[in-house]
Design a protein around this motif. Structure first.
Motif, mmCIF file in Angstrom:
data_model
loop_
_atom_site.group_PDB
_atom_site.id
_atom_site.type_symbol
_atom_site.label_atom_id
_atom_site.label_comp_id
_atom_site.label_asym_id
_atom_site.label_seq_id
_atom_site.Cartn_x
_atom_site.Cartn_y
_atom_site.Cartn_z
ATOM 1 N N ARG A 46 41.798 -29.927 19.265
ATOM 2 C CA ARG A 46 40.691 -30.138 18.368
ATOM 3 C C ARG A 46 40.465 -31.542 17.835
ATOM 4 N NH1 ARG A 46 37.220 -26.556 15.714
ATOM 5 N NH2 ARG A 46 38.263 -24.905 16.666
ATOM 6 N N ARG A 47 41.626 -31.713 17.223
ATOM 7 C CA ARG A 47 41.759 -33.156 16.532
ATOM 8 C C ARG A 47 41.344 -34.147 17.708
ATOM 9 N NH1 ARG A 47 46.396 -31.330 14.065
ATOM 10 N NH2 ARG A 47 47.804 -32.282 15.529
ATOM 11 N N ARG A 48 41.904 -34.201 18.926
ATOM 12 C CA ARG A 48 41.648 -35.268 19.856
ATOM 13 C C ARG A 48 40.187 -35.104 20.227
ATOM 14 N NH1 ARG A 48 41.968 -39.994 21.660
ATOM 15 N NH2 ARG A 48 42.106 -40.217 23.932
ATOM 16 N N VAL A 49 39.346 -33.947 20.570
ATOM 17 C CA VAL A 49 38.107 -33.928 20.822
ATOM 18 C C VAL A 49 37.434 -34.416 19.598
ATOM 19 C CG1 VAL A 49 36.161 -32.381 21.359
ATOM 20 C CG2 VAL A 49 38.306 -32.165 22.465
ATOM 21 N N LEU A 50 37.497 -34.227 18.451
ATOM 22 C CA LEU A 50 36.794 -34.745 17.381
ATOM 23 C C LEU A 50 36.959 -36.207 17.428
ATOM 24 C CD1 LEU A 50 37.519 -32.130 14.381
ATOM 25 C CD2 LEU A 50 35.346 -32.471 15.828
ATOM 26 N N GLU A 51 38.059 -36.925 17.634
ATOM 27 C CA GLU A 51 38.273 -38.298 17.760
ATOM 28 C C GLU A 51 37.510 -39.033 18.800
ATOM 29 O OE1 GLU A 51 42.443 -38.787 18.546
ATOM 30 O OE2 GLU A 51 43.116 -38.069 16.547
ATOM 31 N N LEU A 52 37.614 -38.410 19.867
ATOM 32 C CA LEU A 52 36.474 -38.843 20.999
ATOM 33 C C LEU A 52 35.205 -38.440 20.645
ATOM 34 C CD1 LEU A 52 38.603 -37.209 24.073
ATOM 35 C CD2 LEU A 52 38.537 -39.637 23.543
ATOM 36 N N ALA A 53 34.880 -37.632 20.037
ATOM 37 C CA ALA A 53 33.299 -37.450 19.563
ATOM 38 C C ALA A 53 32.790 -38.508 18.546
ATOM 39 C CB ALA A 53 33.028 -36.108 19.046
ATOM 40 N N GLU A 54 33.781 -38.993 17.733
ATOM 41 C CA GLU A 54 33.521 -39.768 16.616
ATOM 42 C C GLU A 54 33.180 -41.208 17.637
ATOM 43 O OE1 GLU A 54 35.360 -41.811 12.693
ATOM 44 O OE2 GLU A 54 36.230 -40.150 13.700
ATOM 45 N N ARG A 55 34.106 -41.478 18.379
ATOM 46 C CA ARG A 55 34.245 -42.771 19.146
ATOM 47 C C ARG A 55 32.848 -42.813 20.027
ATOM 48 N NH1 ARG A 55 39.300 -44.528 22.955
ATOM 49 N NH2 ARG A 55 38.620 -46.537 23.559
ATOM 50 N N ALA A 56 32.403 -41.899 20.369
ATOM 51 C CA ALA A 56 31.184 -41.741 21.331
ATOM 52 C C ALA A 56 29.898 -41.662 20.566
ATOM 53 C CB ALA A 56 31.289 -40.582 22.349
ATOM 54 N N GLY A 57 30.196 -41.349 19.165
ATOM 55 C CA GLY A 57 29.146 -41.254 18.423
ATOM 56 C C GLY A 57 28.270 -39.936 18.702
ATOM 57 N N PHE A 58 29.078 -38.824 18.875
ATOM 58 C CA PHE A 58 28.466 -37.823 19.067
ATOM 59 C C PHE A 58 28.734 -36.739 17.917
ATOM 60 C CE2 PHE A 58 29.314 -38.117 23.874
ATOM 61 C CZ PHE A 58 28.191 -38.861 23.981
ATOM 62 N N ASP A 59 27.662 -35.629 17.517
ATOM 63 C CA ASP A 59 27.768 -34.682 16.644
ATOM 64 C C ASP A 59 27.763 -33.507 17.168
ATOM 65 O OD1 ASP A 59 27.928 -33.341 14.278
ATOM 66 O OD2 ASP A 59 25.733 -33.384 13.876
ATOM 67 N N VAL A 60 29.099 -32.902 17.386
ATOM 68 C CA VAL A 60 29.255 -31.879 18.195
ATOM 69 C C VAL A 60 29.787 -30.685 17.304
ATOM 70 C CG1 VAL A 60 29.979 -33.020 20.233
ATOM 71 C CG2 VAL A 60 31.843 -32.452 18.682
ATOM 72 N N ARG A 61 29.421 -29.404 17.643
ATOM 73 C CA ARG A 61 29.916 -28.158 17.095
ATOM 74 C C ARG A 61 30.822 -27.446 18.007
ATOM 75 N NH1 ARG A 61 24.375 -25.180 16.243
ATOM 76 N NH2 ARG A 61 23.853 -26.291 18.186
ATOM 77 N N LEU A 62 32.342 -27.397 17.804
ATOM 78 C CA LEU A 62 33.077 -27.174 18.892
ATOM 79 C C LEU A 62 33.198 -25.688 19.170
ATOM 80 C CD1 LEU A 62 36.265 -29.624 18.017
ATOM 81 C CD2 LEU A 62 34.355 -29.787 19.580
#
Length: 510
Positions: free
Chosen positions: A125-141
């Motif tokens: 979960r932490r890794r996905v959130l890091e990648l989402a922030e890097r890509a500028g995505f707001d995601v609901r996991l």
């Protein structure tokens, strides 16, 4: 092979395809194609549907093997037999038609098949959130993918390839589902990642966007390389001429054909999903000979409106009428029988049986009517004859009507669907993104058929993320925001910028 290092100046190309040839029964998909992609660049691949772009990328991604030619990644010759081997080499692909499990959450889709990287718990979960922030995505996991709009599904696909460590990323028509503000957000992400050393292969038919984001453009025509040019040194018109030999088409409605006869009437329509409103008090009418365009950022109710009118989604309140007939309580099949044609937003999931022949796909949704039926019996010969007519009239490029729909390019699949739906002589055509992911040649053909049908009295409800298409084809434009119709625009005077402002809620009236 090191898949995470930054590209070295003067190093080998990220990707080099030489002499690639691939044939299928009756079709030469690629013929002696050459493509060189530098590390750390956005390299666009353009061409008509059927020009061989997707086949070439499937070869690079290990989904297909070339008949001849060589593939090199970072200077090393490779022969990927599966996508897993390409992924291990740092190559990811985001397909135009997404490959997600609807019954799994966003997080589960991203992690699925890559559990060994970060497990399936808090670390993943932490890794996905890091990648989402890097890509500028707001995601609901924790949201099920089946509840996501098309744009959010695309973001999940991008996160999937990033999660697997891709440094070379193939994007197949990534902007087809996006409105201008979302396109610019995606381009900002690509530029940021390019600076970090990522390499992108960008497949698109939108030539102005190609010139905006790409460093280099390679054009294919009929399976072979036409040329490679710097994006900054070529115009959209020149690219179009390289692709199809003609100038860029322009959508135009033509003289008004609107009559006073109301074909579709939607009154105080509301719908709820998971306890929240997705449509609120929608009032809408479409008259004979009129194209009413619906503009809106993905996820603001356009899909739900189409589903409600088609009887595919239960409504909380309101009334839907086709002509003078109340169809609110009718099911989808009965509504189609009453005279509604439907071009769905996702042709693979909702419009075609990919493993069946073209003539069998011609029958879908029309199985009770001539020429594909006689009484209660299907008319196989009638279906085949009419499929041949559609193939000729709509310029569906195919070796024959007995090939599976999966064998056609996306644009030819779309032309088959449009031809099938217009063949039913509907009163109302619901066209959801009718030219999404098709080339400029197929696009102008579909526009012409819609214009001709409108001139003969067809009522059209048009949903599109292409604002130029909406402005060019519509007689009236309605703007959706958070499930409501918030503005009405005159396509003769409105600008894309004004529409965009209304679509994001920053301008209430246009």
């Amino acid at each position: 092979m090191n898949t995470s290092a930054e590209p070295e100046p003067g190093g080998p190309p990220a990707v080099e395809l030489t002499g690639i040839t691939k044939t299928f029964p009756g079709v030469v998909a690629n013929s002696d194609v050459n493509l060189t992609v530098r590390a750390g660049e956005v390299h666009a691949l353009c061409g008509e549907n059927g020009a061989g772009k997707s086949t070439l990328m499937k070869i690079l991604y290990g989904m297909q093997a070339p008949d001849s030619g060589t593939v090199r990644v970072r200077g090393e010759e490779v022969a990927f037999r599966t996508p897993a081997e390409a992924i291990a080499a740092g190559i990811g692909m985001v397909h135009q038609h997404f490959m997600l499990a609807d019954n799994l959450t966003v997080l589960e889709n991203i992690v699925l098949g890559a559990e060994s990287s970060h497990g399936i718990g808090a670390r993943a979960r932490r890794r996905v959130l890091e990648l989402a922030e890097r890509a500028g995505f707001d995601v609901r996991l924790d949201v099920l993918v089946e509840r996501l709009g098309v744009a959010d599904r695309q973001r999940v696909e991008i996160l999937k390839v990033l999660y697997r460590g891709a440094r070379i990323i193939i994007l197949d028509e990534p902007t087809a589902v996006l409105v201008p503000q979302e396109v610019e957000e995606l381009f900002t992400t690509l530029r940021t990642m390019r600076e970090q050393g990522f390499t992108f292969l960008f497949i698109s038919h939108k030539l102005d966007e190609v010139r905006s984001i790409a460093d280099t453009v390679t054009v294919l025509r009929r399976g072979t390389t036409v040329g490679t040019v710097a994006a900054s040194e070529v115009t959209s018109r020149e690219l179009a001429e390289m692709m199809v030999g003609t100038a860029l088409p322009v959508p135009e409605t033509g003289p008004s054909a609107v009559t006073d006869r109301v074909v579709l009437s939607v009154t105080e329509l509301s719908a709820v999903e998971a306890g929240r409103p997705v449509l609120e008090d929608v009032d809408l009418s479409v008259r004979s000979g009129e194209v009413v365009g619906i503009a809106g950022v993905e996820g603001n109710g356009q899909t739900e409106l189409v589903e409600a009118v088609m009887g595919m989604r239960p409504i909380a309140s309101g009334r839907i009428a086709l002509g003078e007939r109340d169809i609110t309580a009718l099911g989808t099949f009965a509504r189609r029988e009453a005279g509604i044609g439907y071009v769905p937003e996702d042709r693979h999931r909702q419009g075609l049986l990919l493993d069946e022949s073209l003539w069998q796909n011609r029958i879908l949704g029309h199985q009770t009517r001539r020429p594909v039926a006689r009484g209660r019996w299907l008319d196989r010969q009638g279906a085949k004859d009419d499929t041949r007519r559609i193939v000729e009239q709509f310029d569906v490029r195919t070796p024959g009507i007995d090939v599976d729909a999966a064998a056609l390019s996306g644009g030819n699949q779309q032309k088959l669907i449009v031809g099938r739906e217009l063949a039913g002589d509907p009163q109302l055509l619901i066209a959801a993104h009718p030219t999404r992911g098709v080339d400029v040649g197929a696009q102008v053909g579909i526009w012409e058929h819609l214009r001709s049908a409108r001139a003969e009295g067809l009522a059209v409800l048009l949903i599109s993320a292409d604002l130029d298409e909406l402005i060019g084809l519509s007689d009236t434009i309605r703007v959706m925001f958070r499930g409501r119709l918030v503005a009405t625009a005159d396509p003769r005077t409105v600008t894309p910028e004004q529409l965009g402002a209304a679509m994001t809620g920053t301008q209430e009236a246009v």
